[in-house]
Design a protein around this motif. Sequence first.
Motif, PDB file in Angstrom:
ATOM      1  N   HIS A 193       1.192  -1.380   0.178  1.00 58.38           N
ATOM      2  CA  HIS A 193       0.350  -0.016   0.023  1.00 58.38           C
ATOM      3  C   HIS A 193       1.279   1.646   0.025  1.00 58.38           C
ATOM      4  CE1 HIS A 193      -3.608  -2.052   1.070  1.00 58.38           C
ATOM      5  NE2 HIS A 193      -2.185  -3.217   1.165  1.00 58.38           N
ATOM      6  N   GLN A 195       0.199   3.826   3.051  1.00 55.83           N
ATOM      7  CA  GLN A 195       1.143   3.346   4.327  1.00 55.83           C
ATOM      8  C   GLN A 195       2.392   3.433   4.010  1.00 55.83           C
ATOM      9  OE1 GLN A 195      -0.904  -0.547   4.829  1.00 55.83           O
ATOM     10  NE2 GLN A 195      -3.596   0.235   4.073  1.00 55.83           N
ATOM     11  N   LEU A 243      -6.013  -6.334  12.778  1.00 56.49           N
ATOM     12  CA  LEU A 243      -6.153  -5.576  11.871  1.00 56.49           C
ATOM     13  C   LEU A 243      -7.003  -4.464  12.396  1.00 56.49           C
ATOM     14  CD1 LEU A 243      -6.094  -5.485   8.649  1.00 56.49           C
ATOM     15  CD2 LEU A 243      -8.084  -7.327   8.946  1.00 56.49           C
ATOM     16  N   TRP A 262      -6.329  -1.675  13.818  1.00 56.04           N
ATOM     17  CA  TRP A 262      -4.814  -0.949  13.307  1.00 56.04           C
ATOM     18  C   TRP A 262      -5.481  -0.477  12.261  1.00 56.04           C
ATOM     19  CZ3 TRP A 262      -3.266  -2.062   8.156  1.00 56.04           C
ATOM     20  CH2 TRP A 262      -2.125  -2.023   7.905  1.00 56.04           C
ATOM     21  N   LEU A 263      -6.602  -0.472  11.409  1.00 57.06           N
ATOM     22  CA  LEU A 263      -6.640   0.171   9.676  1.00 57.06           C
ATOM     23  C   LEU A 263      -7.454   1.426  10.615  1.00 57.06           C
ATOM     24  CD1 LEU A 263      -8.785  -2.759   7.803  1.00 57.06           C
ATOM     25  CD2 LEU A 263      -6.790  -1.255   6.640  1.00 57.06           C
ATOM     26  N   ILE A 310      -4.324   3.322   9.827  1.00 53.50           N
ATOM     27  CA  ILE A 310      -4.311   3.233   8.674  1.00 53.50           C
ATOM     28  C   ILE A 310      -5.835   4.803   7.850  1.00 53.50           C
ATOM     29  CG2 ILE A 310      -4.804   2.244   6.171  1.00 53.50           C
ATOM     30  CD1 ILE A 310      -2.284   1.774   8.310  1.00 53.50           C
ATOM     31  N   ARG A 354     -11.414  -2.791  -1.494  1.00 52.73           N
ATOM     32  CA  ARG A 354     -10.225  -2.497  -1.051  1.00 52.73           C
ATOM     33  C   ARG A 354     -10.375  -3.962  -0.497  1.00 52.73           C
ATOM     34  NH1 ARG A 354      -7.831   1.600   2.228  1.00 52.73           N
ATOM     35  NH2 ARG A 354      -6.422   0.519   3.679  1.00 52.73           N
ATOM     36  N   PHE A 355     -11.371  -4.975   0.128  1.00 49.90           N
ATOM     37  CA  PHE A 355     -12.303  -6.022   1.216  1.00 49.90           C
ATOM     38  C   PHE A 355     -13.882  -5.982   0.928  1.00 49.90           C
ATOM     39  CE2 PHE A 355     -10.955  -5.524   5.560  1.00 49.90           C
ATOM     40  CZ  PHE A 355     -11.122  -4.222   5.799  1.00 49.90           C
ATOM     41  N   HIS A 376      -8.221  -7.811  -1.049  1.00 47.85           N
ATOM     42  CA  HIS A 376      -8.113  -8.437   0.603  1.00 47.85           C
ATOM     43  C   HIS A 376      -9.014  -9.633   1.037  1.00 47.85           C
ATOM     44  CE1 HIS A 376      -5.827  -5.055   1.242  1.00 47.85           C
ATOM     45  NE2 HIS A 376      -4.698  -5.538   1.980  1.00 47.85           N
ATOM     46  N   GLU A 434      -7.820 -12.924   6.181  1.00 47.81           N
ATOM     47  CA  GLU A 434      -6.298 -12.073   6.637  1.00 47.81           C
ATOM     48  C   GLU A 434      -6.898 -12.436   8.149  1.00 47.81           C
ATOM     49  OE1 GLU A 434      -5.126  -8.338   5.916  1.00 47.81           O
ATOM     50  OE2 GLU A 434      -4.006  -8.099   7.326  1.00 47.81           O
ATOM     51  N   HIS A 452      -3.382 -11.750   1.665  1.00 51.25           N
ATOM     52  CA  HIS A 452      -3.008 -13.241   2.707  1.00 51.25           C
ATOM     53  C   HIS A 452      -3.758 -14.574   2.584  1.00 51.25           C
ATOM     54  CE1 HIS A 452      -1.682  -8.917   4.204  1.00 51.25           C
ATOM     55  NE2 HIS A 452      -3.066  -9.085   3.726  1.00 51.25           N
ATOM     56  N   SER A 481       3.757  -9.087   7.628  1.00 56.46           N
ATOM     57  CA  SER A 481       2.824  -8.356   7.734  1.00 56.46           C
ATOM     58  C   SER A 481       1.779  -9.007   8.610  1.00 56.46           C
ATOM     59  CB  SER A 481       1.694  -8.386   6.082  1.00 56.46           C
ATOM     60  OG  SER A 481       0.758  -7.867   6.961  1.00 56.46           O
ATOM     61  N   LEU A 497       0.589  -8.165  11.994  1.00 55.61           N
ATOM     62  CA  LEU A 497      -0.572  -8.336  13.070  1.00 55.61           C
ATOM     63  C   LEU A 497      -1.362  -8.953  13.553  1.00 55.61           C
ATOM     64  CD1 LEU A 497      -2.118  -6.097   9.550  1.00 55.61           C
ATOM     65  CD2 LEU A 497      -1.568  -5.766  11.770  1.00 55.61           C
ATOM     66  N   ASP A 515       3.003  -6.520   1.341  1.00 52.56           N
ATOM     67  CA  ASP A 515       1.928  -5.595   2.266  1.00 52.56           C
ATOM     68  C   ASP A 515       2.787  -4.131   3.636  1.00 52.56           C
ATOM     69  OD1 ASP A 515      -0.660  -5.283   2.797  1.00 52.56           O
ATOM     70  OD2 ASP A 515      -0.905  -6.525   4.722  1.00 52.56           O
ATOM     71  N   ALA A 568       1.548  -2.392   6.576  1.00 52.57           N
ATOM     72  CA  ALA A 568       1.219  -3.835   7.460  1.00 52.57           C
ATOM     73  C   ALA A 568       2.926  -4.872   7.735  1.00 52.57           C
ATOM     74  CB  ALA A 568      -0.646  -4.747   7.996  1.00 52.57           C
TER      75      ALA A 568
HETATM   76  N1  GUN Z   1      -7.338  -5.139   4.890  1.00 51.15           N
HETATM   77  C1  GUN Z   1      -8.050  -3.770   3.768  1.00 51.15           C
HETATM   78  N2  GUN Z   1      -7.223  -2.928   3.642  1.00 51.15           N
HETATM   79  C2  GUN Z   1      -6.425  -3.720   4.979  1.00 51.15           C
HETATM   80  C3  GUN Z   1      -5.057  -2.988   4.449  1.00 51.15           C
HETATM   81  O1  GUN Z   1      -4.530  -1.885   4.231  1.00 51.15           O
HETATM   82  N3  GUN Z   1      -4.032  -4.073   4.668  1.00 51.15           N
HETATM   83  C4  GUN Z   1      -3.636  -5.418   4.979  1.00 51.15           C
HETATM   84  N4  GUN Z   1      -2.810  -5.797   5.256  1.00 51.15           N
HETATM   85  N5  GUN Z   1      -5.470  -5.501   5.630  1.00 51.15           N
HETATM   86  C5  GUN Z   1      -5.826  -5.118   4.797  1.00 51.15           C
END
Ligand code: GUN
Length: 447
Positions: A78, A81, A92, A95-96, A100, A203-204, A231, A234, A270, A295, A299, A321, A324
Motif C-alpha cells: 500500500h 502506508q 487488523l 489497526w485500520l 491507516i 479494498r475488501f 484482501h 486475513e 493473505h 504483515s 498484525l 504488504d 502492515a
Molecule cells: N484489509 C483491508 N485493508 C487492508 C490493509 O490496508 N492492510 C491489510 N493488511 N489488510 C487490509
Amino acid sequence: MSDLLIRGRVLTFVREPEGIDDTAAYRFHEDGAVLVADGKITGLGAYGEVAKQAGGNVRIADHRPHLVLPGLIDTHLHFPQTQAIASYGAQLLEWLNTYIFVEEQKFKAPEHAAFIAGRFMDELLSNGTTTAVAYCSVHPQSVDAFFAAAAERNMLMIGGKVMMDRNAPEALRDTPATGYDETKRLIEKWHGRGRGHYAISPRFAITSTPEQMEMSGALVAEHPDCYVQTHLSENLDEIAFATSLYPEAKDYTDIYASYGLLGRKTLLGHCIHLSDREIAVLAETGAVGVFCPTSNLFLGSGLFDRDRFARHGARHAVATDVGAGTSFSMLETMDEAYKVLHLQGQRLSPLHSFYMMTLGNARALELDHRIGSLHVGADADIVVLDSRAKPAMELRMQVASTLGEELFVLQTMGDDRSVAEVYVAGRAMKGSRAKTGGESSTALVMA
Ligand code: GUN
Ligand code: FE
C-alpha cells in the motif's frame, strides 16, 4: 545511447525448483554478462561470448563478484502506508481504524501524494524491487501521483484507487457510482501508458456495499486485461464481520466469486484461514493467494499454508504488504516466509525463495515474458546483490561453499544494504539517488 554490458555472476530461473539440488531449474554463469540495448536484454550468457556479441561500442558495468538477477517483484503493498509502517499494538480492524484510515486521508492533497509516491518508488528501488502491485488511496489524485512517479523512473508498476463506500471515515468513502466512474477514468488514463498497468481495487468486502461489489464486477467484465486486487481471509474478526455483511454468501471467498471478481489476474492478499472449499475455488478460477509473511506476523493474523495451496493446485505469490508489512525488502520478506513455513513443518529452500521473488511472482502476474527472468527480449530490470554487504555476512560467507548457501545467507541476513545496484529498463537507479535521499528525480547515474 550506447549498449550496456552488465558483468557479474548471473543467475536466472527457468522454472520452479523442485528441491534444494534442482540445478536444472536455473541458469548460472559464474563469469556471466547481460547485454542491454534500448531497455531490453539482447544477449545473455558467459561473459566472453556476450562481450564478443557486444562488439566495441559498449559501456561495461563490472559488478563482479556480485550476483546479477532479474529485478525483484512485490505483488501486494500500500503506497499511502509508507509513513504508517511500525504502528503499534493492534490487530487488523483496530489497526485500520486507528492508524491507516487516518493516514490515508492525507492523500487528498496532491502534493503529499506526489511526495510519498516519489519516496515510495525510491524505497522499492533501493531494495531491488523493480515491479510492484500497489493499492493507492481512495483519491484519484493518489493514483495520478503513483503512476507519474513510476513513469518518471520508467518502472513497470501495477496499481489502482481503492474503492470503499462503507465502514470507513466519510473522508475516505466513495460511492458505487463515483468509485466506478473514477476507476474507469483512471484506467483510460494510466492502463497501458508507458509501463503502467491498472488494478481494479475494491479494498475488501467489509468496506464495500453489495452495490459497489456489483460495480466492481462490471469494471472487471469491461476491462478483462486489468488486474484485480483485494484482501481475503486475513483475520478471524475480519472474516466474521465480512460474512455477516453478506449472509447469502457460502463463505468469504464466495462473496468475491459471486460478483465475478475471481480470475487469473486476481490477487488476493493473505488467504490465511480458508476452508478447503475456498482454496478449491481459487484453484478453479486461477486467482492468486498472496503470502505476506511480515504483515501476517506483525498484525498477528496467522500463518499462510503454502503446502495446502500446492495440494489444491492453487496459485500463490509473495509480497511485503507494507505498511502492515514491516519492510520494503523482499529479502527480509523471504526470511520471514521461511520462518512462517518452518513453524508449520514446511520447508522453503533458498532456490525457491529466489524463484518466488523473480519468476514465480512474474508468473503470478502473467508477465513472465517481460520481467522476472533474464532472457533475450525481456525488459532489462535487473538487481545486483552483494552477499557480503555487512561484516557479519562477510564472515558467514567465508565458510559458504555453494550457490544455495550464498542465497540463503542473502535471504536470512540481507536487506537494502545487499542491493549494490538496480537497473530499470537498462538504467542504473540506485547509486547516487539513494545517497541523496531520492528527492531528485533527475540525478540518474549510469554505471
Ligand atoms: N484489509 C483491508 N485493508 C487492508 C490493509 O490496508 N492492510 C491489510 N493488511 N489488510 C487490509
Ligand atoms: Fe494489504
